[in-house]
Design an enzyme around this catalytic site. Structure first.
Site, PDB file in Angstrom:
ATOM      1  N   GLY A  16      30.396 -16.138 -33.088  1.00  0.00           N
ATOM      2  CA  GLY A  16      31.242 -15.446 -32.292  1.00  0.00           C
ATOM      3  C   GLY A  16      31.131 -15.767 -30.810  1.00  0.00           C
ATOM      4  O   GLY A  16      32.698 -16.096 -30.525  1.00  0.00           O
ATOM      5  N   GLU A 176      20.661 -20.260 -52.595  1.00  0.00           N
ATOM      6  CA  GLU A 176      20.585 -21.732 -52.192  1.00  0.00           C
ATOM      7  C   GLU A 176      18.758 -21.872 -51.546  1.00  0.00           C
ATOM      8  O   GLU A 176      18.372 -23.190 -51.778  1.00  0.00           O
ATOM      9  CB  GLU A 176      21.001 -21.901 -50.653  1.00  0.00           C
ATOM     10  CG  GLU A 176      22.977 -21.185 -50.573  1.00  0.00           C
ATOM     11  CD  GLU A 176      23.654 -21.847 -49.429  1.00  0.00           C
ATOM     12  OE1 GLU A 176      23.021 -21.364 -48.725  1.00  0.00           O
ATOM     13  OE2 GLU A 176      25.025 -21.849 -49.671  1.00  0.00           O
ATOM     14  N   ASP A 304      28.710 -10.037 -36.574  1.00  0.00           N
ATOM     15  CA  ASP A 304      27.566  -9.090 -37.488  1.00  0.00           C
ATOM     16  C   ASP A 304      27.500  -8.279 -37.259  1.00  0.00           C
ATOM     17  O   ASP A 304      27.190  -6.412 -37.458  1.00  0.00           O
ATOM     18  CB  ASP A 304      26.695  -9.989 -37.580  1.00  0.00           C
ATOM     19  CG  ASP A 304      26.650 -10.930 -38.695  1.00  0.00           C
ATOM     20  OD1 ASP A 304      27.903 -11.633 -39.179  1.00  0.00           O
ATOM     21  OD2 ASP A 304      25.208 -11.916 -39.072  1.00  0.00           O
ATOM     22  N   GLN A 320      32.593 -17.681 -40.811  1.00  0.00           N
ATOM     23  CA  GLN A 320      34.062 -17.298 -39.649  1.00  0.00           C
ATOM     24  C   GLN A 320      35.148 -16.547 -39.190  1.00  0.00           C
ATOM     25  O   GLN A 320      35.498 -16.126 -38.420  1.00  0.00           O
ATOM     26  CB  GLN A 320      35.142 -17.887 -41.381  1.00  0.00           C
ATOM     27  CG  GLN A 320      35.083 -18.739 -41.910  1.00  0.00           C
ATOM     28  CD  GLN A 320      35.656 -19.908 -40.659  1.00  0.00           C
ATOM     29  OE1 GLN A 320      36.915 -19.446 -39.659  1.00  0.00           O
ATOM     30  NE2 GLN A 320      35.668 -21.116 -40.407  1.00  0.00           N
TER      31      GLN A 320
HETATM   32  C1  FAD Z   1      20.030 -17.815 -43.395  1.00  0.00           C
HETATM   33  C2  FAD Z   1      21.190 -17.497 -43.857  1.00  0.00           C
HETATM   34  C3  FAD Z   1      22.894 -18.642 -44.179  1.00  0.00           C
HETATM   35  C4  FAD Z   1      24.479 -17.744 -43.850  1.00  0.00           C
HETATM   36  N1  FAD Z   1      25.064 -19.100 -44.599  1.00  0.00           N
HETATM   37  C5  FAD Z   1      25.780 -17.956 -43.732  1.00  0.00           C
HETATM   38  C6  FAD Z   1      27.089 -19.367 -44.810  1.00  0.00           C
HETATM   39  O1  FAD Z   1      26.991 -19.771 -45.534  1.00  0.00           O
HETATM   40  N2  FAD Z   1      28.827 -18.906 -44.439  1.00  0.00           N
HETATM   41  C7  FAD Z   1      29.042 -17.797 -43.591  1.00  0.00           C
HETATM   42  O2  FAD Z   1      30.236 -17.848 -42.966  1.00  0.00           O
HETATM   43  N3  FAD Z   1      28.039 -16.880 -43.203  1.00  0.00           N
HETATM   44  C8  FAD Z   1      26.423 -17.406 -43.670  1.00  0.00           C
HETATM   45  N4  FAD Z   1      25.945 -16.940 -42.947  1.00  0.00           N
HETATM   46  C9  FAD Z   1      26.367 -15.773 -41.648  1.00  0.00           C
HETATM   47  C10 FAD Z   1      26.876 -16.164 -40.552  1.00  0.00           C
HETATM   48  O3  FAD Z   1      25.550 -17.281 -39.877  1.00  0.00           O
HETATM   49  C11 FAD Z   1      26.367 -14.999 -39.897  1.00  0.00           C
HETATM   50  O4  FAD Z   1      27.483 -14.097 -40.257  1.00  0.00           O
HETATM   51  C12 FAD Z   1      27.184 -15.705 -38.145  1.00  0.00           C
HETATM   52  O5  FAD Z   1      26.066 -16.106 -37.822  1.00  0.00           O
HETATM   53  C13 FAD Z   1      27.269 -14.341 -37.512  1.00  0.00           C
HETATM   54  O6  FAD Z   1      27.978 -14.411 -36.232  1.00  0.00           O
HETATM   55  P1  FAD Z   1      27.294 -13.736 -35.058  1.00  0.00           P
HETATM   56  O7  FAD Z   1      28.042 -14.340 -33.837  1.00  0.00           O
HETATM   57  O8  FAD Z   1      27.604 -12.830 -35.201  1.00  0.00           O
HETATM   58  O9  FAD Z   1      25.913 -14.241 -34.928  1.00  0.00           O
HETATM   59  P2  FAD Z   1      24.597 -14.949 -34.819  1.00  0.00           P
HETATM   60  O10 FAD Z   1      25.049 -16.150 -34.564  1.00  0.00           O
HETATM   61  O11 FAD Z   1      23.827 -14.343 -35.395  1.00  0.00           O
HETATM   62  O12 FAD Z   1      24.283 -15.197 -33.286  1.00  0.00           O
HETATM   63  C14 FAD Z   1      23.965 -14.034 -32.558  1.00  0.00           C
HETATM   64  C15 FAD Z   1      23.032 -14.841 -31.468  1.00  0.00           C
HETATM   65  O13 FAD Z   1      22.540 -13.625 -29.961  1.00  0.00           O
HETATM   66  C16 FAD Z   1      21.796 -13.834 -29.333  1.00  0.00           C
HETATM   67  N5  FAD Z   1      21.074 -12.385 -29.508  1.00  0.00           N
HETATM   68  C17 FAD Z   1      20.821 -11.322 -30.044  1.00  0.00           C
HETATM   69  N6  FAD Z   1      20.701 -10.807 -29.755  1.00  0.00           N
HETATM   70  C18 FAD Z   1      20.241 -10.881 -27.881  1.00  0.00           C
HETATM   71  C19 FAD Z   1      20.075  -9.923 -27.221  1.00  0.00           C
HETATM   72  N7  FAD Z   1      19.679  -9.369 -26.903  1.00  0.00           N
HETATM   73  N8  FAD Z   1      20.072 -11.319 -25.628  1.00  0.00           N
HETATM   74  C20 FAD Z   1      20.610 -11.958 -25.414  1.00  0.00           C
HETATM   75  N9  FAD Z   1      20.777 -12.359 -27.171  1.00  0.00           N
HETATM   76  C21 FAD Z   1      20.753 -11.713 -27.767  1.00  0.00           C
HETATM   77  C22 FAD Z   1      20.990 -14.463 -30.473  1.00  0.00           C
HETATM   78  O14 FAD Z   1      19.953 -15.509 -30.411  1.00  0.00           O
HETATM   79  C23 FAD Z   1      22.110 -15.278 -31.425  1.00  0.00           C
HETATM   80  O15 FAD Z   1      22.544 -16.628 -30.502  1.00  0.00           O
HETATM   81  C24 FAD Z   1      24.524 -17.085 -42.827  1.00  0.00           C
HETATM   82  C25 FAD Z   1      23.514 -16.275 -41.801  1.00  0.00           C
HETATM   83  C26 FAD Z   1      22.102 -16.563 -42.274  1.00  0.00           C
HETATM   84  C27 FAD Z   1      21.057 -15.424 -42.119  1.00  0.00           C
END
Ligand code: FAD
Length: 465
Positions: A16, A176, A304, A320
């Protein structure tokens, strides 16, 4: 006049946050992207690092490298611990400086999720999850170590416990991981050991409900059948009541294992607490249709860690969703800064879901399309390659996949842990210390097992250490 530009602070450079930062590249603003790690991680391929297919560097890229040509963006490595809504700043700490306020005019929180042990935090010690690169490396170490321990173990009756792998949670990650592990033990490792037969390893996948519960019934069945064909023991309808050093208890039955991996629930980051905002039952921040927090048009929460309903159902925790929300928040901020009208409310466009079940087999669900098998696997591979962060990763991962597909060999089978042996510790001085090999001793002061008892004096030992 840089100081007159509005400041857009983005916390989290996952799917995101990074999508938001990239979408702000042409915005007349100073963008500050804060993450506690220095890399953007492609979480969907974490299981391939855990099962030795890929190396950590093939699924993660330094954030500042991805944004090196984006002049309006500064990347800061720091851990955000709070948001001061009155002073419009986030509070960030790093190894050198604590509680540094970073001011914002617009804030995007994209801090993702971590593991949830459903109230059983004591499981964490014995069943690590799979959320970060460190988690994947730890799981890989644990799996490879189990084979090493079994090969060194003279007593064959202990081999079964050492070579029993339990995955708790049959969602996409568990499925997986189980599929990849099955191929690993039956193909890749088959000729590498002398005392043990890696193919005899037992892989158990446990879930209270179904395999791939968010997929259609047919795809769920297809995935289960495929796993069973690969030799995975799928145990459904049972919860895991205990996880400890000896293994697990599933529906009252003790299953001995030295390797348990948690592939079940996730819990959102504490963004809701930082904002003191309304959250859903899981703790995700309830946001409005424009992705802002009620009463705070300058604060956006995406991915998330956000909760938003569409067509009466909460949006899933998928890459996505996070990327589309990140881009939307960036567009809204851009429009406000340049004085354009706001875009229409956020609407998630569902491109579908996929999961791989071992070599050359995946399930794919997109709208009315539901397929399983090789074609789904090819689509899965193409889509995942496309979403890797850089072209060099795409080429490297593609070549590794081809190599692994053709030869069965994997990319990274190293056990990497700090070079500090429990056995060598007391006898570190190999030149002066004369040790006697003591058998298991229990004393009031503590327990030693088969360690060298040094006869060297305390002073000499201090000098050695
Ligand atoms: C093992 C696994 C497999 C997955 N497979 C799929 C898939 O096949 N298809 C799919 O669509 N989704 C999949 N997902 C889900 C997907 O990865 C998440 O929905 C997605 O990463 C969410 O994006 P985000 O930006 O909300 O959070 P994230 O991508 O988790 O990013 C959060 C970021 O915030 C940073 N952060 C957190 N807290 C702090 C803080 N306090 N200070 C500074 N930085 C911080 C972290 O370091 C990280 O870089 C999978 C997830 C996992 C764990």
């Amino acid at each position: 006049m840089t100081h007159q530009l509005p400041h857009v602070v983005i916390v989290g450079a996952g799917f995101g946050g990074l999508a938001a930062a990239k979408a702000l590249r042409k915005t007349p603003a100073k963008v500050i992207l804060i993450d506690r790690t220095n890399h953007h991680l492609f979480q969907p391929l974490l299981y391939q690092v855990a099962t030795s297919v890929l190396t950590p560097g093939q699924i993660a890229t330094p954030i500042r490298n991805i944004l090196r040509n984006q002049k309006n963006t500064t990347v800061i490595m720091g851990e955000v611990t709070g948001v001061d809504k009155d002073r419009n700043c986030v509070i960030s700490s790093d190894a050198d400086r604590q509680n540094v306020p970073i001011a914002y005019d617009y804030l995007i929180l994209a801090t993702g999720a971590s593991h949830s042990y459903f109230g059983h935090n004591e499981f964490a010690e014995y069943a690590p999850g799979l959320k970060s690169l460190a988690d994947a490396e730890a799981a890989r170490n644990k799996i490879l170590q189990a084979f090493e321990l079994a090969e060194a173990e003279e007593d064959p009756s202990r081999h079964r416990d050492l070579l029993t792998f339990i995955l708790v949670g049959a969602g996409p990650t568990g499925v997986e991981m189980a599929g990849a592990l099955a191929i690993f033990v039956r193909n890749t490792l088959k000729s590498d050991f002398r005392r043990i037969d890696p193919a005899s390893a037992r892989i158990v996948l446990v879930d209270t409900a179904h395999v791939l519960g968010t997929f259609s019934e047919n795809l769920s069945k297809a995935a289960k059948q495929r796993l069973e064909k690969l030799g995975v023991e799928v145990r459904l309808g049972h919860s895991v009541d205990v996880i400890d050093a000896e293994g697990v208890v599933i529906a009252g039955e003790r299953v001995a294992s030295k390797t348990v991996i948690w592939t079940a629930g996730v819990a959102p980051s504490p963004a809701g607490k930082w904002l003191n905002a309304e959250t859903d039952r899981a703790g995700r921040v309830r946001i409005q249709k424009d992705l802002t927090v009620p009463g705070h048009p300058e604060i956006f929460v995406v991915g998330d860690t956000a909760s938003l309903d569409q067509n009466g159902k909460p949006l899933p925790g998928l890459a996505q969703v996070a990327m589309q929300q990140g881009r939307y928040a960036a567009k809204l901020i851009h429009n406000r800064i340049v004085g354009n009208p706001p875009p229409s409310p956020f609407n998630y466009f569902d491109k579908g879901s996929m999961a791989v079940v071992g070599k050359g087999f995946a399930v794919l669900q997109s709208g009315k399309v539901r397929i399983s098998g090789l074609v789904a696997w090819l689509v899965w591979a193409a889509v995942h390659l496309q979403f890797l962060a850089t072209s060099s990763l795409r080429v490297s991962v593609f070549l590794q996949w081809v190599w692994t597909y053709v030869t069965g060999q994997r990319g990274d089978r190293l056990i990497v842990s700090p070079h500090r042996s429990e056995f060598a510790k007391p006898g570190l001085d190999t030149t002066t210390a004369k040790g006697t090999f003591a058998s298991r001793q229990d004393s009031g002061a503590g327990r030693t097992e088969g360690v060298k008892t040094p006869t060297v004096g305390a002073k000499a030992l201090r000098e050695v250490l």
